[in-house]
Structures are given as C-alpha cells and as structure tokens.
Design a protein around this motif. Structure first.
Motif, PDB file in Angstrom:
ATOM      1  N   HIS A   1      -8.247  -1.278  14.570  1.00 29.06           N
ATOM      2  CA  HIS A   1      -9.502  -1.657  14.168  1.00 29.06           C
ATOM      3  C   HIS A   1     -10.020  -2.590  14.820  1.00 29.06           C
ATOM      4  CE1 HIS A   1      -8.932   0.405  10.210  1.00 29.06           C
ATOM      5  NE2 HIS A   1      -7.519   0.002  10.138  1.00 29.06           N
ATOM      6  N   ILE A   2      -9.608  -3.631  15.426  1.00 31.01           N
ATOM      7  CA  ILE A   2     -10.003  -4.612  16.326  1.00 31.01           C
ATOM      8  C   ILE A   2     -10.937  -3.900  17.263  1.00 31.01           C
ATOM      9  CG2 ILE A   2      -9.746  -6.607  17.822  1.00 31.01           C
ATOM     10  CD1 ILE A   2      -7.147  -7.201  16.301  1.00 31.01           C
ATOM     11  N   ARG A   3     -10.574  -3.044  18.003  1.00 21.95           N
ATOM     12  CA  ARG A   3     -11.024  -2.492  19.260  1.00 21.95           C
ATOM     13  C   ARG A   3     -12.474  -1.541  18.530  1.00 21.95           C
ATOM     14  NH1 ARG A   3     -10.114   2.865  21.392  1.00 21.95           N
ATOM     15  NH2 ARG A   3      -9.160   4.138  19.970  1.00 21.95           N
ATOM     16  N   LYS A   4     -12.351  -1.228  17.337  1.00 24.50           N
ATOM     17  CA  LYS A   4     -13.477  -0.308  16.930  1.00 24.50           C
ATOM     18  C   LYS A   4     -14.137  -1.458  16.138  1.00 24.50           C
ATOM     19  CE  LYS A   4     -11.065   3.858  16.154  1.00 24.50           C
ATOM     20  NZ  LYS A   4     -10.243   4.706  14.827  1.00 24.50           N
ATOM     21  N   GLY A   5     -13.977  -2.862  16.070  1.00 28.24           N
ATOM     22  CA  GLY A   5     -15.145  -3.911  15.625  1.00 28.24           C
ATOM     23  C   GLY A   5     -15.187  -3.524  14.130  1.00 28.24           C
ATOM     24  N   GLU A   6     -13.924  -3.189  13.329  1.00 30.58           N
ATOM     25  CA  GLU A   6     -13.623  -2.908  12.085  1.00 30.58           C
ATOM     26  C   GLU A   6     -12.884  -4.121  11.545  1.00 30.58           C
ATOM     27  OE1 GLU A   6     -13.880   1.989  12.154  1.00 30.58           O
ATOM     28  OE2 GLU A   6     -11.937   0.700  11.774  1.00 30.58           O
ATOM     29  N   ARG A   7     -13.463  -4.546  10.033  1.00 29.10           N
ATOM     30  CA  ARG A   7     -12.570  -5.505   9.521  1.00 29.10           C
ATOM     31  C   ARG A   7     -11.152  -4.762   8.785  1.00 29.10           C
ATOM     32  NH1 ARG A   7     -14.951 -10.290   8.468  1.00 29.10           N
ATOM     33  NH2 ARG A   7     -17.239 -10.475   8.732  1.00 29.10           N
ATOM     34  N   PHE A   8     -10.288  -5.621   8.867  1.00 30.03           N
ATOM     35  CA  PHE A   8      -9.092  -4.901   8.052  1.00 30.03           C
ATOM     36  C   PHE A   8      -8.248  -5.957   7.325  1.00 30.03           C
ATOM     37  CE2 PHE A   8      -7.977  -6.339  12.276  1.00 30.03           C
ATOM     38  CZ  PHE A   8      -6.744  -7.050  12.143  1.00 30.03           C
ATOM     39  N   THR A   9      -7.490  -5.544   6.359  1.00 31.78           N
ATOM     40  CA  THR A   9      -6.491  -6.435   5.683  1.00 31.78           C
ATOM     41  C   THR A   9      -5.308  -6.325   6.193  1.00 31.78           C
ATOM     42  OG1 THR A   9      -6.561  -5.032   3.899  1.00 31.78           O
ATOM     43  CG2 THR A   9      -8.443  -6.680   3.971  1.00 31.78           C
ATOM     44  N   PHE A  10      -4.390  -7.065   5.540  1.00 34.08           N
ATOM     45  CA  PHE A  10      -2.940  -6.905   5.745  1.00 34.08           C
ATOM     46  C   PHE A  10      -2.581  -5.869   4.781  1.00 34.08           C
ATOM     47  CE2 PHE A  10       0.765  -8.099   2.922  1.00 34.08           C
ATOM     48  CZ  PHE A  10       1.830  -7.860   4.023  1.00 34.08           C
ATOM     49  N   LYS A  11      -3.019  -5.538   3.678  1.00 30.10           N
ATOM     50  CA  LYS A  11      -2.450  -4.395   3.089  1.00 30.10           C
ATOM     51  C   LYS A  11      -2.925  -2.995   3.634  1.00 30.10           C
ATOM     52  CE  LYS A  11      -2.320  -7.010  -1.546  1.00 30.10           C
ATOM     53  NZ  LYS A  11      -2.747  -7.124  -2.854  1.00 30.10           N
ATOM     54  N   GLN A  12      -4.004  -3.120   4.220  1.00 25.74           N
ATOM     55  CA  GLN A  12      -4.629  -1.952   4.495  1.00 25.74           C
ATOM     56  C   GLN A  12      -3.769  -1.339   6.003  1.00 25.74           C
ATOM     57  OE1 GLN A  12      -8.512  -2.493   6.109  1.00 25.74           O
ATOM     58  NE2 GLN A  12      -8.896  -0.317   6.859  1.00 25.74           N
ATOM     59  N   ILE A  13      -3.586  -2.261   6.830  1.00 26.12           N
ATOM     60  CA  ILE A  13      -2.696  -1.838   8.008  1.00 26.12           C
ATOM     61  C   ILE A  13      -1.389  -1.215   7.484  1.00 26.12           C
ATOM     62  CG2 ILE A  13      -4.133  -3.024   9.714  1.00 26.12           C
ATOM     63  CD1 ILE A  13      -2.196  -5.057   9.731  1.00 26.12           C
ATOM     64  N   LEU A  14      -0.830  -2.194   6.686  1.00 23.96           N
ATOM     65  CA  LEU A  14       0.549  -1.812   6.008  1.00 23.96           C
ATOM     66  C   LEU A  14       0.480  -0.441   5.303  1.00 23.96           C
ATOM     67  CD1 LEU A  14       2.450  -4.681   4.250  1.00 23.96           C
ATOM     68  CD2 LEU A  14       2.815  -3.546   6.462  1.00 23.96           C
ATOM     69  N   ARG A  15      -0.445   0.132   4.691  1.00 26.47           N
ATOM     70  CA  ARG A  15      -0.718   1.319   4.029  1.00 26.47           C
ATOM     71  C   ARG A  15      -0.732   2.229   5.193  1.00 26.47           C
ATOM     72  NH1 ARG A  15      -4.109  -1.002   0.158  1.00 26.47           N
ATOM     73  NH2 ARG A  15      -6.008  -0.129   1.643  1.00 26.47           N
ATOM     74  N   GLU A  16      -1.572   2.161   6.386  1.00 26.82           N
ATOM     75  CA  GLU A  16      -1.859   3.033   7.130  1.00 26.82           C
ATOM     76  C   GLU A  16      -0.355   3.295   8.038  1.00 26.82           C
ATOM     77  OE1 GLU A  16      -6.354   2.095   8.329  1.00 26.82           O
ATOM     78  OE2 GLU A  16      -4.887   1.028   9.224  1.00 26.82           O
ATOM     79  N   SER A  17       0.241   2.291   8.007  1.00 25.09           N
ATOM     80  CA  SER A  17       1.513   2.414   8.780  1.00 25.09           C
ATOM     81  C   SER A  17       2.609   3.187   8.094  1.00 25.09           C
ATOM     82  CB  SER A  17       2.089   0.770   9.274  1.00 25.09           C
ATOM     83  OG  SER A  17       3.026   1.099   9.749  1.00 25.09           O
ATOM     84  N   PHE A  18       2.679   2.719   6.750  1.00 26.01           N
ATOM     85  CA  PHE A  18       3.751   3.582   5.952  1.00 26.01           C
ATOM     86  C   PHE A  18       3.355   4.969   5.583  1.00 26.01           C
ATOM     87  CE2 PHE A  18       5.324  -0.744   4.883  1.00 26.01           C
ATOM     88  CZ  PHE A  18       6.961  -0.334   4.889  1.00 26.01           C
ATOM     89  N   SER A  19       2.097   5.353   5.946  1.00 27.68           N
ATOM     90  CA  SER A  19       1.489   6.824   5.839  1.00 27.68           C
ATOM     91  C   SER A  19       2.255   7.422   7.021  1.00 27.68           C
ATOM     92  CB  SER A  19      -0.076   6.868   5.521  1.00 27.68           C
ATOM     93  OG  SER A  19      -0.526   6.365   6.899  1.00 27.68           O
ATOM     94  N   ARG A  20       2.312   6.598   8.027  1.00 31.67           N
ATOM     95  CA  ARG A  20       3.068   7.587   9.141  1.00 31.67           C
ATOM     96  C   ARG A  20       4.579   7.234   9.496  1.00 31.67           C
ATOM     97  NH1 ARG A  20       1.564  11.764  11.046  1.00 31.67           N
ATOM     98  NH2 ARG A  20       2.052  11.433  13.089  1.00 31.67           N
ATOM     99  N   TYR A  21       4.984   6.447   8.644  1.00 26.42           N
ATOM    100  CA  TYR A  21       6.624   6.081   8.697  1.00 26.42           C
ATOM    101  C   TYR A  21       7.591   6.951   9.064  1.00 26.42           C
ATOM    102  CZ  TYR A  21      10.905   3.620   7.625  1.00 26.42           C
ATOM    103  OH  TYR A  21      12.122   3.152   7.842  1.00 26.42           O
TER     104      TYR A  21
END
Length: 309
Positions: A119-139
């Motif tokens: 998200h940082i390299r794309k210049g996008e804002r992100f939250t703690f919950k958001q990156i956790l959801r994305e990670s667990f979707s690929r757990y």
C-alpha cells in the motif's frame, strides 16, 4: 505512488528505506506483531509466574551491580536450572507448545507487513485492520509456504551438519589440528550454503501473499533472486548484526538489574517483536525490489498512472 519504492534500489537504499518505513509506520506495523504474537508472550509470562519465577527481582542492598552484577546474574540462572520440579517440567512443555503455535501465526504477521508495504509503494492509505484482513485472506498459502521453507531449511542445515560432524570426528582421530580446521572450514561452508538456499527459496512467503498463482512460490522465489542472492544475504547479515547488537546490549543491561525475572522476559520479548518487525519490513522491501527488477512493475504502474490522467 511512492517513487522511491517503485524503482530498483541499491544496498544502502534498501537499508535506509527499511528503517525509515519502520519509523514512519511504527504504530501500525508494531501493533500487528503485538496483536498476533504478543498474547503468546503474555501466556509464557503467566506460566513463568505460576511456576515460581519472580515478577520483579531487585538488586540486593549493598551490591555493586557493575562489579558483581555479571556473577549474580549467572548464579541466578544456574540456581533456577537446578530447581527442577514437576511444575517446571509442565511449564516448559506448555511454553514449548505456545512457542510452536506462535510460529504458526507468524506468517500472518509477515503477510500483513507485506500488504502494508505494498500500500505504501502504491501511495495508498491503509489501516491495521485492513492489512490483517488481507493477510488472513491468504493465510493458507502463507502458512503452507512457511512450513515448506522451514522443513527445507531444517534439511539443508541438519543433514550437512551430521556429515560434517562425522568428517570432523574422523579428522580429530588423525590429528586434533586437522579436525579443528575441518570443523571451522566446513561449518562456515554450511552457514554460507544455508543462507544462500534460504534466500533463494525464502521469498516464497511473499510470493504466496502477493501472487496468487504461484503458491508455495519456491520456484518463483528462485527466479526472482537470481543475480541478487549474495546482495540479499549481505543485507540480512547487516540486519542481523545491527539488531543483534541492540538486542544483546539491552538484554545484558536489563539482565544485570532484573535477573531472569518475568519482567525481564517480557521486555526481551517486546524487543524481539520490535526487531522482527524491522526485519519483516526489510524482507518486504527486498521482495518488491526483486519484482521491479524482474517484472518491470515500475513501468506498469507508470503506464497505469499515465492512462488515468
């Protein structure tokens, strides 16, 4: 889009980016590890308390901590090792079980950091919950890749070590000096070999998170790391040296004052979370750098930006 993260970077630039992003996004990234791994450390601390370890050990009155501190600390650890009871044995088993479970959760924490850096390299804002959801979707892929790499790493390290031990023992029978030289040379060779192969396959975790068609990603990782293997080995050695010195310094200083108390263990574990977070950020930056070098991701993003103007 973060331009500095979307073009090939040199050795020093990767180190700089790692510590800069770790500082800028410390709250979010550290919270990931504190939330996912922290509870396991807390459970370990509670078990230590129940099995008789003191929460806070103060230095005895009249003791010069600088002259006698090292000896007292060593005696504390030795005394605790001698006090083996059934409660201690059960506690050790529970701690080992908790440690194993925490290793199964770690890939989710690593995945969250990878998504955060993306998200940082794309210049996008992100939250703690958001990156956790994305990670667990690929757990599933993250865990499978981590376990496979762990098994391979164990085999790569243990089998050669057994062979070297046999050779070195034979060398010692011929002459002690020959045996000693064989041990030094061969174990250095094993260390270099393990680092090399773990780098070549180790980015399978990042591949499993970001590239859905490649899990567990070992072949893809091997392809990405070609011509950059020794640079990456050097980067991780530098990370290990810098963070290892910081950790050792803190642990030694705190140990002199706190002994092997529960508070000491908690602080050491927090330091471990902090250093692991930094390495995870560095790992993520290296992965995206490899993708840019191999896939031309920077050109694709520039084209996408141009088309949206």
């Amino acid at each position: 889009m973060n331009g500095s993260l979307n073009k090939p970077k040199g050795f020093g630039q990767i180190l700089d980016q790692t510590f800069r992003l770790s500082k800028q996004h410390f709250k979010t990234f550290f919270l990931v590890f504190l939330t996912l791994i922290g509870p396991f450390f807390l459970l370990q601390a509670l078990i230590s308390l129940v099995t008789g370890t003191s929460f806070l050990k103060e230095t005895s009155v009249g003791t010069d901590i600088f002259s006698g501190g090292f000896e007292n600390w060593a005696n504390d650890f030795a005394a605790e090792e001698e006090m083996v009871t059934s409660a201690n044995v059960i506690g050790s088993i529970l701690v080992s079980l908790i440690t194993f479970i925490s290793f199964l959760i770690y890939p989710a924490a690593q995945g969250a950091i990878i998504f955060g850096v993306d998200h940082i390299r794309k210049g996008e804002r992100f939250t703690f919950k958001q990156i956790l959801r994305e990670s667990f979707s690929r757990y599933g892929p993250l865990l499978g890749s981590s376990l496979l790499i762990g098994v391979i790493g164990f085999g790569v390290a243990v089998v050669p070590t057994l062979i070297v031990t046999f050779i070195a023992t034979f060398g010692m029978l011929i002459h002690p000096f020959i045996g000693l030289m064989l041990i030094i040379v061969l174990f250095i060779a094993i260390l270099i070999g393990v680092l090399y192969f773990m780098v070549r396959w180790g980015f399978g975790v990042a591949v499993s998170a970001m590239e859905k068609g490649y899990a567990p990603g070992l072949g893809r990782s091997w392809h990405l790391t070609k011509r950059r293997s020794w640079t990456i080995v050097g980067l991780f050695l530098i990370f290990g040296l810098i963070l290892g010195v910081i950790s050792a310094g803190l642990e030694l200083t705190l140990g002199l004052f706190l002994g092997n108390s529960v508070l000491y263990q908690l602080i050491v574990n927090l330091v471990t979370l902090f250093t692991t977070m930094i390495v995870s950020v560095g790992y993520s930056i290296i992965y995206f750098d490899l993708k840019i070098r191999n896939d031309g991701d920077d050109l694709e993003q520039l084209i996408d930006e141009y088309e949206t103007v």
